[in-house]
Design a protein around this motif. Structure first.
Motif, PDB file in Angstrom:
ATOM      1  N   MET A  31       0.829  -1.210   0.000  1.00  0.00           N
ATOM      2  CA  MET A  31       0.000   0.000   0.000  1.00  0.00           C
ATOM      3  C   MET A  31       0.865   1.262   0.000  1.00  0.00           C
ATOM      4  N   ALA A  32       1.996   1.219   0.742  1.00  0.00           N
ATOM      5  CA  ALA A  32       2.883   2.376   0.809  1.00  0.00           C
ATOM      6  C   ALA A  32       3.490   2.666  -0.562  1.00  0.00           C
ATOM      7  N   LYS A  33       3.895   1.608  -1.270  1.00  0.00           N
ATOM      8  CA  LYS A  33       4.471   1.802  -2.604  1.00  0.00           C
ATOM      9  C   LYS A  33       3.429   2.395  -3.561  1.00  0.00           C
ATOM     10  N   TYR A  34       2.213   1.923  -3.443  1.00  0.00           N
ATOM     11  CA  TYR A  34       1.135   2.441  -4.290  1.00  0.00           C
ATOM     12  C   TYR A  34       0.914   3.923  -4.008  1.00  0.00           C
ATOM     13  N   ILE A  82       3.084   6.084  -2.821  1.00  0.00           N
ATOM     14  CA  ILE A  82       4.227   6.852  -3.340  1.00  0.00           C
ATOM     15  C   ILE A  82       4.111   7.027  -4.846  1.00  0.00           C
ATOM     16  N   ARG A  83       3.709   5.963  -5.558  1.00  0.00           N
ATOM     17  CA  ARG A  83       3.552   6.064  -7.008  1.00  0.00           C
ATOM     18  C   ARG A  83       2.484   7.090  -7.383  1.00  0.00           C
ATOM     19  N   ARG A  84       1.384   7.063  -6.663  1.00  0.00           N
ATOM     20  CA  ARG A  84       0.312   8.013  -6.968  1.00  0.00           C
ATOM     21  C   ARG A  84       0.741   9.450  -6.650  1.00  0.00           C
ATOM     22  N   LEU A  85       1.519   9.611  -5.571  1.00  0.00           N
ATOM     23  CA  LEU A  85       1.983  10.940  -5.207  1.00  0.00           C
ATOM     24  C   LEU A  85       2.964  11.481  -6.245  1.00  0.00           C
ATOM     25  N   LEU A  86       3.866  10.624  -6.713  1.00  0.00           N
ATOM     26  CA  LEU A  86       4.825  11.053  -7.734  1.00  0.00           C
ATOM     27  C   LEU A  86       4.123  11.380  -9.054  1.00  0.00           C
ATOM     28  N   ALA A  87       3.026  10.682  -9.324  1.00  0.00           N
ATOM     29  CA  ALA A  87       2.287  10.944 -10.560  1.00  0.00           C
ATOM     30  C   ALA A  87       1.649  12.327 -10.561  1.00  0.00           C
ATOM     31  N   LEU A  88       1.498  12.929  -9.377  1.00  0.00           N
ATOM     32  CA  LEU A  88       0.897  14.261  -9.299  1.00  0.00           C
ATOM     33  C   LEU A  88       1.890  15.377  -9.598  1.00  0.00           C
ATOM     34  N   ALA A 128      -5.901  21.413  -3.502  1.00  0.00           N
ATOM     35  CA  ALA A 128      -7.030  20.740  -2.850  1.00  0.00           C
ATOM     36  C   ALA A 128      -7.653  19.697  -3.762  1.00  0.00           C
ATOM     37  N   VAL A 129      -7.795  20.029  -5.049  1.00  0.00           N
ATOM     38  CA  VAL A 129      -8.348  19.060  -6.007  1.00  0.00           C
ATOM     39  C   VAL A 129      -7.417  17.864  -6.160  1.00  0.00           C
ATOM     40  N   MET A 130      -6.115  18.112  -6.280  1.00  0.00           N
ATOM     41  CA  MET A 130      -5.158  17.021  -6.452  1.00  0.00           C
ATOM     42  C   MET A 130      -5.091  16.125  -5.213  1.00  0.00           C
ATOM     43  N   LEU A 131      -5.114  16.748  -4.038  1.00  0.00           N
ATOM     44  CA  LEU A 131      -5.102  15.941  -2.817  1.00  0.00           C
ATOM     45  C   LEU A 131      -6.389  15.136  -2.668  1.00  0.00           C
ATOM     46  N   GLY A 132      -7.507  15.737  -3.083  1.00  0.00           N
ATOM     47  CA  GLY A 132      -8.759  14.997  -3.052  1.00  0.00           C
ATOM     48  C   GLY A 132      -8.717  13.781  -3.960  1.00  0.00           C
ATOM     49  N   THR A 133      -8.128  13.960  -5.149  1.00  0.00           N
ATOM     50  CA  THR A 133      -7.974  12.833  -6.072  1.00  0.00           C
ATOM     51  C   THR A 133      -7.077  11.760  -5.477  1.00  0.00           C
ATOM     52  N   LEU A 134      -5.988  12.190  -4.835  1.00  0.00           N
ATOM     53  CA  LEU A 134      -5.069  11.230  -4.207  1.00  0.00           C
ATOM     54  C   LEU A 134      -5.759  10.452  -3.090  1.00  0.00           C
ATOM     55  N   VAL A 135      -6.511  11.163  -2.263  1.00  0.00           N
ATOM     56  CA  VAL A 135      -7.235  10.494  -1.174  1.00  0.00           C
ATOM     57  C   VAL A 135      -8.244   9.496  -1.737  1.00  0.00           C
ATOM     58  N   GLY A 136      -8.930   9.881  -2.818  1.00  0.00           N
ATOM     59  CA  GLY A 136      -9.885   8.961  -3.439  1.00  0.00           C
ATOM     60  C   GLY A 136      -9.217   7.705  -3.955  1.00  0.00           C
ATOM     61  N   ASP A 137      -8.057   7.851  -4.610  1.00  0.00           N
ATOM     62  CA  ASP A 137      -7.331   6.675  -5.110  1.00  0.00           C
ATOM     63  C   ASP A 137      -6.883   5.776  -3.968  1.00  0.00           C
ATOM     64  N   LEU A 138      -6.392   6.377  -2.886  1.00  0.00           N
ATOM     65  CA  LEU A 138      -5.909   5.582  -1.760  1.00  0.00           C
ATOM     66  C   LEU A 138      -7.051   4.861  -1.055  1.00  0.00           C
TER      67      LEU A 138
END
Length: 309
Positions: free
Chosen positions: A1-4, A6-12, A284-294
């Motif tokens: 889950m941590a690797k996932y 990190i990947r999503r965060l780097l994609a932003l 805020a939009v990007m963090l919301g998207t990240l939270v949704g993916d996680l």
């Protein structure tokens, strides 16, 4: 889950860079500049040139963008040209009001939307279902600023239940939060209804009915749990949209916040404030998207496997 994660965060990161370019160009390509608000009628053109040089507005757009990004990576959002205060300080004074408004609006959307969606799914194709979905349709199509004005007229002016505007008392946030949350509530209700109806057609639900499990238990412990996966994803995506949607509502209700700060800065062409405010909304939009993916990955491990492949 941590690797996932990190990947999503780097994609932003590339998305963030594109957003900075768009925000910068949108502001600087619009006619007018903040110097107009600092100069008096009949002022010496030499004074205008001096102010432009002082704020770096005489340089090319590329040089201005690189200078802004250089300050940004150091955590410096710049200094407001008109108010002559650090942009970070102005945002810090106002963002708390926006977060409170957005948080209450999100809670309203989640609680009322889920309850309405579950009720509509339980009474599928009946009067209650049609009534709730009709209200949801109205809630998702009515402009928030117009709805806010109607609420002010009825609940504040006619009934006098809550303050008309401002943020001096906790009751002043009720109408703005309801106004912002209604659109999200409508979407949550419709998504919850559809998800529960589709889940009810699964084989395991038929097996539960065959075992004699009560309908209430099936609805609350099984159908709702599966239906919450898309609902939580939708709510996480609404985080940024709610903060952004609060801009006009804050202005209508004369509330302090990021939206009011942004609208004032646009009228003054105060580039640093506009850039900082828009950047906060984009984050805020990007963090919301990240939270949704996680959240979706945590509830459905297949999401992580698809991303890895």
């Amino acid at each position: 889950m941590a690797k996932y994660a990190i990947r999503r965060l780097l994609a932003l990161l590339p998305v963030f860079l594109v957003v900075t370019v768009i925000v910068f160009l949108l502001i600087h390509l619009v006619p007018g500049d903040p110097i107009d608000n600092l100069m008096r009628s009949g002022s010496d053109p030499a004074q205008r040139d001096a102010l432009s040089r002082a704020y770096g507005l005489d340089r090319s757009l590329v040089e201005q963008y690189l200078a802004w990004m250089g300050h940004l990576v150091r955590g410096d959002l710049g200094t407001a040209i008109v108010q002559r205060r650090p942009v970070a300080e102005l945002i810090g004074e106002n963002i708390g009001y926006s977060l409170a408004l957005g948080g209450l609006a999100l809670a309203f959307s989640a609680i009322v939307g889920i309850v309405a969606g579950v009720t509509a799914a339980s009474f599928q194709d009946r009067v209650a279902d049609r009534a709730l979905m009709s209200l949801a349709l109205v809630g998702s199509t009515v402009p928030s600023f117009w709805l806010g004005l109607l609420m002010i007229l009825f609940f504040a002016v006619q009934l006098g239940w809550v303050p008309v505007s401002g943020a001096r008392h906790w009751t002043s946030v009720i109408l703005p939060a309801t106004t912002v949350g209604l659109a999200g509530m409508a979407l949550v209700a419709r998504v919850t209804r559809i998800a529960m109806i589709e889940t009810a057609r699964q084989d395991f639900v038929t097996l539960l009915h065959a075992k004699g499990v009560s309908r209430f238990t099936i609805q609350t412990r099984h159908l709702l749990r599966h239906a919450l996966v898309p609902v939580l994803t939708l709510l996480s995506l609404r985080i940024g949209l709610i903060v952004g949607g609060s801009v006009t509502v804050e202005y209508v209700f004369a509330r302090p916040g990021l939206g009011s700060l942004l609208i004032r800065a646009i009228g003054q062409r105060d580039y640093p404030v506009i850039q900082g405010s828009l950047l906060m909304l984009a984050i805020a939009v990007m963090l919301g998207t990240l939270v949704g993916d996680l959240l979706q990955a945590a509830m459905d491990p297949r999401q992580r496997e698809d991303d890895r492949s």
